[in-house]
Design an enzyme around this catalytic site. Sequence first.
Site, PDB file in Angstrom:
ATOM      1  CB  CYS A  30      -0.935   0.020   1.298  1.00 40.87           C
ATOM      2  SG  CYS A  30      -2.314  -1.074   0.819  1.00 40.87           S
ATOM      3  CE  LYS A  80      -4.325   4.096  -0.408  1.00 40.05           C
ATOM      4  NZ  LYS A  80      -5.267   3.732   0.602  1.00 40.05           N
TER       5      LYS A  80
END
Length: 359
Positions: free
Chosen positions: A17, A20
């Site tokens: 993540c 992102k």
Amino acid sequence: MDATTIRLTELAHGGGCGCKLAPSVLQSLLADQPMAAGFSQLLVGTETADDAAVWQVDEKLAVIATTDFFMPMVDNPRDFGRIAATNAISDIYAMGGKPIMALAILGIPVNKLDPATVREILQGGASVCAEAGIPVAGGHSIDSPEPIYGLAVIGLGHPDRIRRNSGARPGDALILTKGIGIGIYSAAIKKGALPDGAYEEMIASTTLLNRVGAALAEDPAVHGITDVTGFGLLGHALEMARGSGLRLTIGMEAVPFLAHAASLAGQGFVTGASHRNWDSYSASVTLPPGLPDAGRMLLTDPQTSGGLLIACDPEAADDLVERIVAAGYPLARRIGTATAGEPGVTVTGGGVARSGQKG
């Protein structure tokens, strides 16, 4: 070319993540997009940056839809698949729903990875879906310069039991269900500096399904839920604060951290996403005086397949923590409160008192 000599993390400019887009960049990109107004059955759209979209079918049924994918943060292909699938399914649980099926999303540099490695990624994701009790019912693949894997996931829930990130109420207690430090561990992996036992600790956390969210949504004492992923604890707490129109206060000494997170952060093992996160939302966050940079980096550390941040009735908080721990989340802690005030996040204290156990 000998594919066995290639590390997955060497093929990606970022991982997990941490890939992102920064919150400020995402906000800018979405600024002129049309809102989903005029669809009365759309219970949850993009208005509060929630974890999934929710469409009400009738009085007792809502469909929950989400998608999540990223580049590898680990070199073991099966573990990469497991982490990515667990992370994608989490959005359904964070809304208080139960997943029913998934579609695979796959991008592979076909001239760099052999078919056996790709099969392991897919098998890892399928194993987590099987654990969640859902099929991988299809998907889509492309030839891409970097390896990408994730899922689109569909779930179901009762409209009255959907839990949004905007559901916090004044006086609520805040609970976090997993330890912080996944991005820091992934940074250490890239430098070959992860301590003994830390990899197993990270995999145990990132492949632990957040299925407790579905059970918590049945409790009226639970008012709001979101999962903590790429924007870090501060970023997702800020989304909850803004969506609920409240001030969230988090005690630094109460936040659970992975066993080696603080020491690795102090040695400089942080991701670029951690800096981008802070640049994006620092104006709405108040930190305790004298907090070292390493402490701030812990709070902005991008989590991959992180825990749930829960807002609940304060009188029920301790019992809920006990239930969450008993359900298999040993680092679950009560970490703060929600109060009336200008939307934002205040961090108090400065110590790192709670962490996981090595291994």
